[in-house]
Design an enzyme around this catalytic site. Structure first.
Site, PDB file in Angstrom:
ATOM      1  N   GLU A 135      76.967 -31.956  -6.601  1.00 61.49           N
ATOM      2  CA  GLU A 135      77.825 -33.056  -7.030  1.00 61.49           C
ATOM      3  C   GLU A 135      76.910 -34.220  -7.379  1.00 61.49           C
ATOM      4  O   GLU A 135      75.898 -34.433  -6.726  1.00 61.49           O
ATOM      5  CB  GLU A 135      78.783 -33.504  -5.926  1.00 61.49           C
ATOM      6  CG  GLU A 135      79.852 -32.515  -5.560  1.00 61.49           C
ATOM      7  CD  GLU A 135      79.457 -31.665  -4.357  1.00 61.49           C
ATOM      8  OE1 GLU A 135      78.448 -31.992  -3.686  1.00 61.49           O
ATOM      9  OE2 GLU A 135      80.135 -30.657  -4.095  1.00 61.49           O
ATOM     10  N   TYR A 147      70.251 -32.479 -15.102  1.00 60.32           N
ATOM     11  CA  TYR A 147      70.946 -31.244 -14.744  1.00 60.32           C
ATOM     12  C   TYR A 147      71.399 -30.473 -15.977  1.00 60.32           C
ATOM     13  O   TYR A 147      71.243 -29.253 -16.047  1.00 60.32           O
ATOM     14  CB  TYR A 147      72.131 -31.541 -13.816  1.00 60.32           C
ATOM     15  CG  TYR A 147      71.719 -32.215 -12.531  1.00 60.32           C
ATOM     16  CD1 TYR A 147      70.577 -31.822 -11.833  1.00 60.32           C
ATOM     17  CD2 TYR A 147      72.455 -33.265 -12.008  1.00 60.32           C
ATOM     18  CE1 TYR A 147      70.186 -32.446 -10.655  1.00 60.32           C
ATOM     19  CE2 TYR A 147      72.083 -33.895 -10.826  1.00 60.32           C
ATOM     20  CZ  TYR A 147      70.954 -33.488 -10.162  1.00 60.32           C
ATOM     21  OH  TYR A 147      70.573 -34.098  -9.004  1.00 60.32           O
TER      22      TYR A 147
END
Length: 181
Positions: A135, A147
């Site tokens: 998260e 990411y």
């Protein structure tokens, strides 16, 4: 049976292991956490407002957990090696979750976080992990960019996940590519 032939099972509580690895692109040595690293990790965490604030005992518990893994990135640029980043993971069965990652402000945007992710994926894959979840704050654009460029895919959103700042979390997953699959 060699270490690379280790079969994964839910009871496999084997700790990630291995020698340190030098990442030439980032100019850092990556290795497993040791107790003497704790103060440096806390200093990096305190300088990183966008990450989860853990207590020293949280890192100690994760390091002692057979399914936990904390990696540190050391720079050899000075006379004595200096920790410039860290990442913390926990795995269950064939899944792992990135619980925390941070890089010292003076070493950001130099590939240290990417090197930590790459080395963690190598070690976790060797332990039978297939998916890595995380998260991230929606507003943490440098992390979101990292990411996505690494190959993480957006799974969804957790509304108001971060209570202190009333901010949504983006949930990402990375699927490990297995040879021959």
């Amino acid at each position: 049976m060699s270490k690379s032939d280790t079969v994964f099972s839910p009871d496999n509580t084997q700790k990630p292991s291995g020698p340190s690895v030098f990442d030439a692109a980032a100019g850092v040595r990556l290795r497993l956490f040791s107790q003497g690293d704790l103060n440096s990790i806390l200093e990096i965490q305190n300088a990183s407002k966008a990450i989860a604030a853990w207590r020293a005992c949280d890192y100690e518990q994760l390091a002692a957990d057979p399914r936990g893994m904390i990696l540190v990135a050391e720079s050899d640029a000075r006379m004595l090696p200096e920790i410039v980043g860290f990442s913390a993971f926990h795995r269950i069965d064939r899944e792992s979750e990135l619980w925390n990652i941070a890089v010292e402000p003076g070493h950001r945007r130099k590939g240290v976080a990417r090197a930590l992710l790459r080395e963690a994926c190598r070690r976790l894959s060797g332990l039978g992990v297939h998916w890595l979840f995380l998260e991230v704050r929606e507003s943490n654009l440098p992390a979101v960019e990292l990411y996505r460029s690494f190959g993480f895919v957006l799974l969804g959103r957790r509304k108001d996940y971060y209570l202190k700042y009333k901010e949504d979390a983006l949930v990402f997953v990375y699927k490990f590519i297995k040879p021959g699959s």
